[in-house]
Design a protein around this motif. Structure first.
Motif, PDB file in Angstrom:
ATOM      1  N   ALA A  11      33.063  56.487  32.343  1.00  9.20           N
ATOM      2  CA  ALA A  11      32.063  55.474  32.699  1.00  9.20           C
ATOM      3  C   ALA A  11      32.648  54.445  33.665  1.00  9.20           C
ATOM      4  O   ALA A  11      33.790  54.018  33.510  1.00  9.20           O
ATOM      5  CB  ALA A  11      31.591  54.767  31.429  1.00  9.20           C
ATOM      6  N   GLY A  12      31.866  54.079  34.646  1.00  8.34           N
ATOM      7  CA  GLY A  12      32.260  53.004  35.557  1.00  8.34           C
ATOM      8  C   GLY A  12      33.205  53.411  36.671  1.00  8.34           C
ATOM      9  O   GLY A  12      33.690  52.567  37.419  1.00  8.34           O
ATOM     10  N   ALA A  13      33.449  54.708  36.832  1.00  8.69           N
ATOM     11  CA  ALA A  13      34.373  55.161  37.878  1.00  8.69           C
ATOM     12  C   ALA A  13      33.718  55.156  39.257  1.00  8.69           C
ATOM     13  O   ALA A  13      34.394  55.295  40.275  1.00  8.69           O
ATOM     14  CB  ALA A  13      34.901  56.557  37.540  1.00  8.69           C
ATOM     15  N   GLY A  14      32.373  55.009  39.272  1.00  8.59           N
ATOM     16  CA  GLY A  14      31.657  54.985  40.559  1.00  8.59           C
ATOM     17  C   GLY A  14      30.948  56.286  40.874  1.00  8.59           C
ATOM     18  O   GLY A  14      30.483  56.486  42.000  1.00  8.59           O
ATOM     19  N   LYS A  15      30.828  57.166  39.887  1.00  7.16           N
ATOM     20  CA  LYS A  15      30.244  58.495  40.119  1.00  7.16           C
ATOM     21  C   LYS A  15      28.848  58.423  40.728  1.00  7.16           C
ATOM     22  O   LYS A  15      28.574  59.089  41.720  1.00  7.16           O
ATOM     23  CB  LYS A  15      30.157  59.296  38.803  1.00  7.16           C
ATOM     24  N   SER A  16      27.963  57.623  40.116  1.00  2.00           N
ATOM     25  CA  SER A  16      26.581  57.642  40.597  1.00  2.00           C
ATOM     26  C   SER A  16      26.469  56.975  41.965  1.00  2.00           C
ATOM     27  O   SER A  16      25.772  57.487  42.844  1.00  2.00           O
ATOM     28  CB  SER A  16      25.627  57.014  39.581  1.00  2.00           C
ATOM     29  N   THR A 141      38.020  58.857  38.736  1.00  2.00           N
ATOM     30  CA  THR A 141      38.394  57.908  37.696  1.00  2.00           C
ATOM     31  C   THR A 141      38.840  56.579  38.306  1.00  2.00           C
ATOM     32  O   THR A 141      38.837  56.411  39.527  1.00  2.00           O
ATOM     33  CB  THR A 141      39.478  58.518  36.773  1.00  2.00           C
ATOM     34  N   ALA A 142      39.168  55.621  37.457  1.00  2.00           N
ATOM     35  CA  ALA A 142      39.709  54.318  37.869  1.00  2.00           C
ATOM     36  C   ALA A 142      40.274  53.688  36.601  1.00  2.00           C
ATOM     37  O   ALA A 142      39.957  54.143  35.490  1.00  2.00           O
ATOM     38  CB  ALA A 142      38.619  53.427  38.462  1.00  2.00           C
ATOM     39  N   ALA A 148      35.593  48.355  33.882  1.00  2.00           N
ATOM     40  CA  ALA A 148      34.884  47.324  33.111  1.00  2.00           C
ATOM     41  C   ALA A 148      34.386  46.225  34.047  1.00  2.00           C
ATOM     42  O   ALA A 148      33.256  45.752  33.922  1.00  2.00           O
ATOM     43  CB  ALA A 148      35.813  46.740  32.047  1.00  2.00           C
ATOM     44  N   ARG A 149      35.221  45.844  35.004  1.00  2.00           N
ATOM     45  CA  ARG A 149      34.829  44.795  35.948  1.00  2.00           C
ATOM     46  C   ARG A 149      33.594  45.235  36.749  1.00  2.00           C
ATOM     47  O   ARG A 149      32.633  44.488  36.891  1.00  2.00           O
ATOM     48  CB  ARG A 149      35.988  44.501  36.906  1.00  2.00           C
ATOM     49  N   ARG A 150      33.580  46.463  37.210  1.00  2.00           N
ATOM     50  CA  ARG A 150      32.444  46.969  37.992  1.00  2.00           C
ATOM     51  C   ARG A 150      31.169  47.002  37.151  1.00  2.00           C
ATOM     52  O   ARG A 150      30.110  46.593  37.596  1.00  2.00           O
ATOM     53  CB  ARG A 150      32.732  48.397  38.484  1.00  2.00           C
ATOM     54  N   ARG A 151      31.287  47.510  35.930  1.00  2.00           N
ATOM     55  CA  ARG A 151      30.107  47.613  35.068  1.00  2.00           C
ATOM     56  C   ARG A 151      29.571  46.217  34.722  1.00  2.00           C
ATOM     57  O   ARG A 151      28.373  45.992  34.696  1.00  2.00           O
ATOM     58  CB  ARG A 151      30.488  48.407  33.803  1.00  2.00           C
ATOM     59  N   PHE A 152      30.512  45.282  34.500  1.00  2.00           N
ATOM     60  CA  PHE A 152      30.145  43.890  34.195  1.00  2.00           C
ATOM     61  C   PHE A 152      29.336  43.295  35.356  1.00  2.00           C
ATOM     62  O   PHE A 152      28.271  42.712  35.157  1.00  2.00           O
ATOM     63  CB  PHE A 152      31.436  43.089  33.953  1.00  2.00           C
ATOM     64  N   GLU A 153      29.825  43.466  36.579  1.00  2.00           N
ATOM     65  CA  GLU A 153      29.138  42.934  37.773  1.00  2.00           C
ATOM     66  C   GLU A 153      27.756  43.565  37.921  1.00  2.00           C
ATOM     67  O   GLU A 153      26.791  42.905  38.263  1.00  2.00           O
ATOM     68  CB  GLU A 153      29.962  43.211  39.045  1.00  2.00           C
ATOM     69  N   GLU A 154      27.709  44.863  37.645  1.00  2.00           N
ATOM     70  CA  GLU A 154      26.449  45.609  37.787  1.00  2.00           C
ATOM     71  C   GLU A 154      25.398  45.080  36.796  1.00  2.00           C
ATOM     72  O   GLU A 154      24.256  44.825  37.165  1.00  2.00           O
ATOM     73  CB  GLU A 154      26.776  47.070  37.469  1.00  2.00           C
ATOM     74  N   ASP A 196      41.361  58.736  42.232  1.00  2.00           N
ATOM     75  CA  ASP A 196      41.463  57.483  41.484  1.00  2.00           C
ATOM     76  C   ASP A 196      40.930  56.381  42.394  1.00  2.00           C
ATOM     77  O   ASP A 196      41.549  56.039  43.403  1.00  2.00           O
ATOM     78  CB  ASP A 196      42.928  57.227  41.102  1.00  2.00           C
ATOM     79  N   SER A 197      39.760  55.839  42.008  1.00  2.00           N
ATOM     80  CA  SER A 197      39.076  54.883  42.895  1.00  2.00           C
ATOM     81  C   SER A 197      39.461  53.432  42.642  1.00  2.00           C
ATOM     82  O   SER A 197      38.852  52.535  43.220  1.00  2.00           O
ATOM     83  CB  SER A 197      37.555  55.058  42.755  1.00  2.00           C
ATOM     84  N   THR A 198      40.486  53.204  41.786  1.00  2.00           N
ATOM     85  CA  THR A 198      40.842  51.823  41.413  1.00  2.00           C
ATOM     86  C   THR A 198      40.987  50.907  42.632  1.00  2.00           C
ATOM     87  O   THR A 198      40.434  49.820  42.671  1.00  2.00           O
ATOM     88  CB  THR A 198      42.155  51.788  40.590  1.00  2.00           C
ATOM     89  N   ASP A 199      41.733  51.375  43.629  1.00  2.00           N
ATOM     90  CA  ASP A 199      41.965  50.532  44.811  1.00  2.00           C
ATOM     91  C   ASP A 199      41.264  51.083  46.046  1.00  2.00           C
ATOM     92  O   ASP A 199      41.719  50.871  47.165  1.00  2.00           O
ATOM     93  CB  ASP A 199      43.481  50.418  45.075  1.00  2.00           C
TER      94      ASP A 199
END
Ligand code: DC
Length: 222
Positions: A11-16, A141-142, A148-154, A196-199
């Motif tokens: 979850a939250g890796a940016g897949k969608s 992944t990330a 969590a930060r991305r999902r929170f902002e969303e 890995d999409s973290t950065d």
């Protein structure tokens, strides 16, 4: 036969986000399989019944889930695109996804959808179970903190009142549930490309997927 790009990951890796962009660039249909598990979770929530195998089977036998071209989600003919995005439904989606009969029903539906044309499908088990012959497999992944930060902002942007620590806990719990369940757990397919999409920016991830897709000479066929 259409082409298939499978995108799996936590979850939250940016897949969608990235899958929608890749779909529009290639003229493919985007299929969000998580939305389908969410629809089952929402139906259970709306029924007011507890999560028992009996009730879940009743719900699953009598459910109609539709995704339209603009990724709107319909449950039994009613649009639920927004309602399925709450943290409560996220957790329920993960809970119901453990059951073999739920997975069987949704997997069949997903295969039918893929047979209709060229698709990019995202989820947890697309490259491993649903469409193991996919032309391109991506495992996106990330880090947990970044997801969590991305999902929170969303969620905040959607006007939901949430707290970052709660979002991180919810994602960590779902990661654990989704990757340790017995049937079709979240694992990287052997032949999947790890991103890995973290950065990375959204554009960078999209470019990387397009590059893979080009190297397989994918073109929209419909
Ligand atoms: O992608 P998502 O976060 O919207 O998915 C919600 C839940 O659905 C996820 O925690 C696990 C389940 N799921 C699954 O088991 N298999 C899939 N292919 C997609 C989602």
């Amino acid at each position: 036969m259409g082409k298939v790009i499978a995108v799996d990951g936590p979850a939250g890796a940016g897949k969608s986000t990235v899958s929608k962009i890749v779909a529009s660039k290639l003229g493919f249909t985007y299929i969000d399989t998580g939305a389908m598990y969410r629809a089952v979770g929402l139906k259970l929530l709306q029924s007011g019944k507890p999560l028992t195998e009996k009730f879940l089977a009743e719900i699953t036998n009598d459910i109609e889930i539709k995704l339209d071209e603009s990724a709107k989600v319909f449950l039994d003919g009613v649009e639920v695109t927004k309602e399925i995005r709450t943290p409560e439904v996220s957790k329920l989606a993960s809970d119901v996804s453990k059951y073999g009969f739920v997975r069987k029903k949704l997997t069949e539906l997903q295969r039918e959808m893929a047979a209709a044309g060229s698709v990019i499908m995202d989820g947890r088990d697309i490259g491993t179970q649903v469409l193991p012959n996919a032309d391109v497999k991506i495992f996106l992944t990330a880090s947990l903190k970044e997801r969590a930060r991305r999902r929170f902002e969303e969620l905040k942007a959607k006007g939901q009142t949430v707290n970052l620590a709660d979002v991180e806990n919810e994602i960590a719990l779902r990661d654990k549930q989704d990757s340790t369940r017995e049937i079709a757990p979240l694992v990287q397919a052997e032949d999947a490309i790890l991103i890995d999409s973290t950065d990375m920016t959204i554009d960078e991830v999209v470019e990387k997927i397009l590059l893979q897709s080009n190297s397989y000479k994918l073109q929209a066929t419909s």
